[in-house]
Design a protein around this motif. Structure first.
Motif, PDB file in Angstrom:
ATOM      1  N   CYS A 187       0.852  -1.179   0.000  1.00 12.43           N
ATOM      2  CA  CYS A 187       0.000   0.000   0.000  1.00 12.43           C
ATOM      3  C   CYS A 187       0.896   1.239   0.000  1.00 12.43           C
ATOM      4  O   CYS A 187       2.081   1.160   0.371  1.00 12.43           O
ATOM      5  CB  CYS A 187      -0.927  -0.008   1.216  1.00 12.43           C
ATOM      6  N   PRO A 188       0.402   2.399  -0.418  1.00 15.54           N
ATOM      7  CA  PRO A 188       1.251   3.598  -0.493  1.00 15.54           C
ATOM      8  C   PRO A 188       1.917   3.943   0.836  1.00 15.54           C
ATOM      9  O   PRO A 188       3.079   4.374   0.863  1.00 15.54           O
ATOM     10  CB  PRO A 188       0.279   4.693  -0.935  1.00 15.54           C
ATOM     11  N   ASN A 189       1.210   3.749   1.947  1.00 20.50           N
ATOM     12  CA  ASN A 189       1.762   4.101   3.252  1.00 20.50           C
ATOM     13  C   ASN A 189       2.966   3.223   3.597  1.00 20.50           C
ATOM     14  O   ASN A 189       4.024   3.714   4.012  1.00 20.50           O
ATOM     15  CB  ASN A 189       0.680   3.962   4.322  1.00 20.50           C
ATOM     16  N   CYS A 190       2.813   1.903   3.408  1.00 19.47           N
ATOM     17  CA  CYS A 190       3.923   0.993   3.713  1.00 19.47           C
ATOM     18  C   CYS A 190       5.080   1.170   2.730  1.00 19.47           C
ATOM     19  O   CYS A 190       6.253   1.019   3.100  1.00 19.47           O
ATOM     20  CB  CYS A 190       3.430  -0.448   3.706  1.00 19.47           C
ATOM     21  N   HIS A 191       4.746   1.488   1.492  1.00 22.58           N
ATOM     22  CA  HIS A 191       5.803   1.711   0.505  1.00 22.58           C
ATOM     23  C   HIS A 191       6.676   2.898   0.915  1.00 22.58           C
ATOM     24  O   HIS A 191       7.910   2.836   0.875  1.00 22.58           O
ATOM     25  CB  HIS A 191       5.178   1.956  -0.870  1.00 22.58           C
ATOM     26  N   ARG A 192       6.012   3.979   1.336  1.00 21.68           N
ATOM     27  CA  ARG A 192       6.769   5.143   1.787  1.00 21.68           C
ATOM     28  C   ARG A 192       7.573   4.815   3.044  1.00 21.68           C
ATOM     29  O   ARG A 192       8.724   5.252   3.202  1.00 21.68           O
ATOM     30  CB  ARG A 192       5.798   6.303   2.051  1.00 21.68           C
ATOM     31  N   LYS A 193       6.985   4.031   3.932  1.00 21.92           N
ATOM     32  CA  LYS A 193       7.680   3.637   5.157  1.00 21.92           C
ATOM     33  C   LYS A 193       8.973   2.889   4.835  1.00 21.92           C
ATOM     34  O   LYS A 193      10.020   3.135   5.451  1.00 21.92           O
ATOM     35  CB  LYS A 193       6.763   2.762   6.013  1.00 21.92           C
ATOM     36  N   MET A 194       8.905   1.982   3.865  1.00 23.10           N
ATOM     37  CA  MET A 194      10.096   1.211   3.517  1.00 23.10           C
ATOM     38  C   MET A 194      11.201   2.110   2.974  1.00 23.10           C
ATOM     39  O   MET A 194      12.382   1.914   3.275  1.00 23.10           O
ATOM     40  CB  MET A 194       9.754   0.129   2.490  1.00 23.10           C
ATOM     41  N   HIS A 195      10.821   3.125   2.194  1.00 25.07           N
ATOM     42  CA  HIS A 195      11.841   3.992   1.609  1.00 25.07           C
ATOM     43  C   HIS A 195      12.404   4.984   2.626  1.00 25.07           C
ATOM     44  O   HIS A 195      13.558   5.403   2.511  1.00 25.07           O
ATOM     45  CB  HIS A 195      11.268   4.738   0.399  1.00 25.07           C
ATOM     46  N   VAL A 196      11.591   5.347   3.627  1.00 23.13           N
ATOM     47  CA  VAL A 196      12.065   6.301   4.641  1.00 23.13           C
ATOM     48  C   VAL A 196      12.840   5.588   5.747  1.00 23.13           C
ATOM     49  O   VAL A 196      13.935   6.008   6.138  1.00 23.13           O
ATOM     50  CB  VAL A 196      10.880   7.090   5.230  1.00 23.13           C
TER      51      VAL A 196
ATOM     52  N   ASN B 291      13.091   1.770   6.114  1.00 26.88           N
ATOM     53  CA  ASN B 291      13.710   0.517   5.666  1.00 26.88           C
ATOM     54  C   ASN B 291      14.198  -0.313   6.857  1.00 26.88           C
ATOM     55  O   ASN B 291      15.371  -0.692   6.954  1.00 26.88           O
ATOM     56  CB  ASN B 291      14.876   0.799   4.711  1.00 26.88           C
ATOM     57  N   LEU B 292      13.277  -0.594   7.763  1.00 26.41           N
ATOM     58  CA  LEU B 292      13.624  -1.332   8.976  1.00 26.41           C
ATOM     59  C   LEU B 292      14.009  -2.770   8.640  1.00 26.41           C
ATOM     60  O   LEU B 292      13.341  -3.434   7.832  1.00 26.41           O
ATOM     61  CB  LEU B 292      12.440  -1.329   9.940  1.00 26.41           C
TER      62      LEU B 292
ATOM     63  N   ALA C 277      13.564  -5.455  10.268  1.00 24.58           N
ATOM     64  CA  ALA C 277      12.488  -6.398  10.575  1.00 24.58           C
ATOM     65  C   ALA C 277      11.456  -6.435   9.452  1.00 24.58           C
ATOM     66  O   ALA C 277      10.923  -7.507   9.118  1.00 24.58           O
ATOM     67  CB  ALA C 277      11.819  -6.011  11.899  1.00 24.58           C
ATOM     68  N   ASP C 278      11.165  -5.260   8.868  1.00 26.21           N
ATOM     69  CA  ASP C 278      10.208  -5.218   7.757  1.00 26.21           C
ATOM     70  C   ASP C 278      10.769  -5.925   6.522  1.00 26.21           C
ATOM     71  O   ASP C 278      10.043  -6.617   5.795  1.00 26.21           O
ATOM     72  CB  ASP C 278       9.868  -3.767   7.407  1.00 26.21           C
ATOM     73  N   GLU C 279      12.060  -5.757   6.295  1.00 31.01           N
ATOM     74  CA  GLU C 279      12.684  -6.420   5.143  1.00 31.01           C
ATOM     75  C   GLU C 279      12.611  -7.937   5.298  1.00 31.01           C
ATOM     76  O   GLU C 279      12.295  -8.659   4.337  1.00 31.01           O
ATOM     77  CB  GLU C 279      14.141  -5.968   5.007  1.00 31.01           C
ATOM     78  N   VAL C 280      12.877  -8.421   6.513  1.00 31.29           N
ATOM     79  CA  VAL C 280      12.792  -9.865   6.768  1.00 31.29           C
ATOM     80  C   VAL C 280      11.366 -10.358   6.556  1.00 31.29           C
ATOM     81  O   VAL C 280      11.130 -11.419   5.964  1.00 31.29           O
ATOM     82  CB  VAL C 280      13.276 -10.188   8.196  1.00 31.29           C
ATOM     83  N   ARG C 281      10.394  -9.563   7.027  1.00 29.66           N
ATOM     84  CA  ARG C 281       8.996  -9.958   6.886  1.00 29.66           C
ATOM     85  C   ARG C 281       8.598 -10.071   5.415  1.00 29.66           C
ATOM     86  O   ARG C 281       7.911 -11.016   5.013  1.00 29.66           O
ATOM     87  CB  ARG C 281       8.106  -8.942   7.597  1.00 29.66           C
ATOM     88  N   LEU C 282       9.053  -9.117   4.606  1.00 28.18           N
ATOM     89  CA  LEU C 282       8.725  -9.156   3.183  1.00 28.18           C
ATOM     90  C   LEU C 282       9.371 -10.358   2.501  1.00 28.18           C
ATOM     91  O   LEU C 282       8.758 -11.005   1.644  1.00 28.18           O
ATOM     92  CB  LEU C 282       9.164  -7.858   2.508  1.00 28.18           C
TER      93      LEU C 282
END
Length: 432
Positions: free
Chosen positions: A405-414, A416-417, A419-424
């Motif tokens: 979603c746009p919100n999570c996409h922006r979160k990843m670029h700002v 880039n945690l 834990a989020d990368e592992v989850r993806l």
């Protein structure tokens, strides 16, 4: 004035007979209005002093009442010179209608175009850039003016230099003049110069030609059905390094405008890829990896031109069934197509992107919530994200692409945690 028996004897004397193993071609005639027909010269014209008249041309020569086994005398005029000739309808099944002439007119053709006569004496190949003969009717019945086309000489057409620079934009007629090649097709071979002009037309969605790094992946010849390495110019391109055939690449971003990219060469072995043809049927095509001579970098392009190409590719990807989309996505090339423009732009693989969106089924792959809204086409709006960015060397493959979603996409670029990368990455590994 010669009798028809003498004309026939002259036509059949000294090389006039056609060998039994020679193919008879009648597809090299065209019409220009009602008063002129045009013959593209071939080996029969230069070696055997004859040409087959296809049915569409016979009305011009008033042959409706010519019966099989019969011959009719005609007169050919070249400027102020008169040449006797005849037209015969053979007893073949079906019969062939042939225009034949004697040694004098044959000698005139050979002296006018000695390089082409020599070419056909040494080769059984045909060429797309031979001279034209223009036939027009005179007032006298059975009499015709023949005008010669001053086609480019084989000697002057073989210069190593080409009067066009990378980035130059020319039209189709100028391209044909420079390279003495056909004005049609994506692979235009000139036997005269041992060159092939390659046309990557990005305005038409039939082929998925694209840059990946410094390599241009060019789809082979054939708009429908399966392709193979032995198919026409595919074989020529495959053997180009071995036989010294020079390759010149043009790209089309606007219809009718041919942008010269440069001289290229085959960099790697060709490979098979799954693409849709012009009828949207999935098929195997042959793809040729090409690089610019000297391993030069691709020239700069306007961003608008790349965006037009990307829109066409996206439409192709959306038309593929999911199972057919998965094959090229899994076996697509290992990095996103890159092309330098005013600012660097990455040509993401639209098939990979569309595959990731369909697998997400309208749900963000990070927060696991439905897409916040639908686009103009009524589809859930999700954005494509590369887990490892292309700028950092990430690959444009289904293992590295997710839909967010746009919100999570922006979160990843700002943020880039980690834990989020592992989850993806885990979400990708669990996809069917």
């Amino acid at each position: 004035m010669e009798e028809i028996e003498d004309i026939i004897a002259a036509a059949e004397e000294d090389g006039g007979d056609v060998p039994d193993d020679e193919d008879v071609r009648g597809d090299t005639w065209t019409t220009e209005g009602e008063t002129c027909v045009v013959k593209k010269t071939d080996r029969h014209v230069f070696l055997y002093r004859e040409t087959v008249l296809p049915e569409k041309i016979q009305a011009f020569f008033s042959l409706a009442d010519l019966l099989p086994g019969k011959k009719r005398k005609i007169v050919l005029w070249q400027e102020q010179r008169r040449f006797d000739a005849f037209i015969e309808k053979t007893l073949h099944d079906p019969p062939l209608t042939r225009l034949r002439w004697g040694k004098e007119f044959g000698s005139l053709l050979r002296k006018t175009y000695p390089e082409w006569y020599d070419f056909y004496k040494k080769s059984r190949d045909e060429s797309d850039d031979t001279p034209l003969l223009f036939f027009s009717g005179r007032q006298g019945a059975g009499e015709y003016d023949v005008a010669f086309d001053r086609a480019p000489s084989r000697d002057t057409a073989t210069s190593d230099e080409v009067p066009v620079l990378p980035g130059d934009v020319i039209d189709n007629e100028r391209l044909r003049e420079i390279f003495t090649c056909s004005s049609q097709g994506a692979m235009r071979r000139s036997l005269v110069t041992n060159r092939v002009v390659l046309i990557a037309d990005h305005t038409r969605p039939a082929c998925d030609d694209k840059w990946i790094g410094k390599t241009f992946h060019f789809t082979g010849m054939g708009l429908t059905g399966e392709q193979g390495l032995s198919f026409n110019q595919n074989k020529t391109l495959c053997e180009s390094n071995e036989k010294g055939t020079r390759l010149f690449l043009f790209e089309v971003f606007e219809e009718g405008n041919y942008t010269y990219t440069g001289e290229v060469e085959l960099a790697l072995n060709p490979y098979l890829s799954r693409q849709t043809d012009k009828e949207n049927t999935v098929r195997d095509v042959t793809v040729f990896p090409l690089i610019l001579k000297g391993n030069a970098h691709p020239p700069f392009r306007k961003k608008a031109a790349l965006e037009t190409n990307e829109e066409i590719t996206l439409k192709k990807a959306q038309k593929l069934p999911l199972d057919e989309r998965e094959f090229p996505a899994k076996y697509s090339l290992t990095e996103g197509g890159r092309r330098e423009v005013v600012t660097e732009v990455f040509d993401g693989d639209q098939i990979v992107a569309e595959y990731a969106k369909r697998k997400a089924a309208g749900t963000c792959q990070l927060c696991n919530k439905p897409a916040p809204f639908k686009n103009h086409d009524g589809e859930p709006y999700l954005e494509i994200h590369h887990i490892v960015s292309l700028a950092e060397g990430g690959q444009d493959t289904i293992e590295n692409v997710v839909a967010l979603c746009p919100n999570c996409h922006r979160k990843m670029h700002v943020l880039n945690l980690p834990a989020d990368e592992v989850r993806l990455k885990n979400r990708v590994s669990l996809r069917d």
